[in-house]
Scaffold this motif. Sequence first.
Motif: not given
Length: 161
Positions: A52-53, A94-97, A105-106
């Motif tokens: 999220l950041l 970054d990869a998850a986003q 989900r976050f």
Amino acid sequence: MPQILDHVRLSAVERVARCRHIARMIDVLRNMFRTNATPRTEVQLEVAVAALLVDAARADGVYDEDERRAVLRLLREMFGVSEVEARALHDQGDAAQNEAADVVRFTRVIKMALSEAERITFIEALWHVVLVDHERDPHENALMRHLVPLVGISDYDSATA
């Protein structure tokens, strides 16, 4: 007559294809309602925060070095990790986003894992990243308006953050 038979054969092939398609759809529906279905894995809190950041830093369409440094510094401070660990967290977030369909989900992980005071601190961190370039972009505002209620924070608390 051969033309008629070709049409009948083609129709039979089409019917078989349709039956296979319907059978696959039924299998998908069965799997959805199976009691032993494996639940979707949740991301770690640190990865959710990092995702999220990074999302906030990219909201205006520009992710420059100042924003990247701000994200890394916040990750170090929030989780008490080294520069190397903060970079790894950044990359995982970054990869998850990039892979995620949405932010829920976050935000769900953050809402469940952090106290209200910690969530307010997290919103402050997001605002810091958004404002590191000293400009408020409409996309950044929209993202913040979207995230604040998802992490269980009031608009008032977000405004004072």
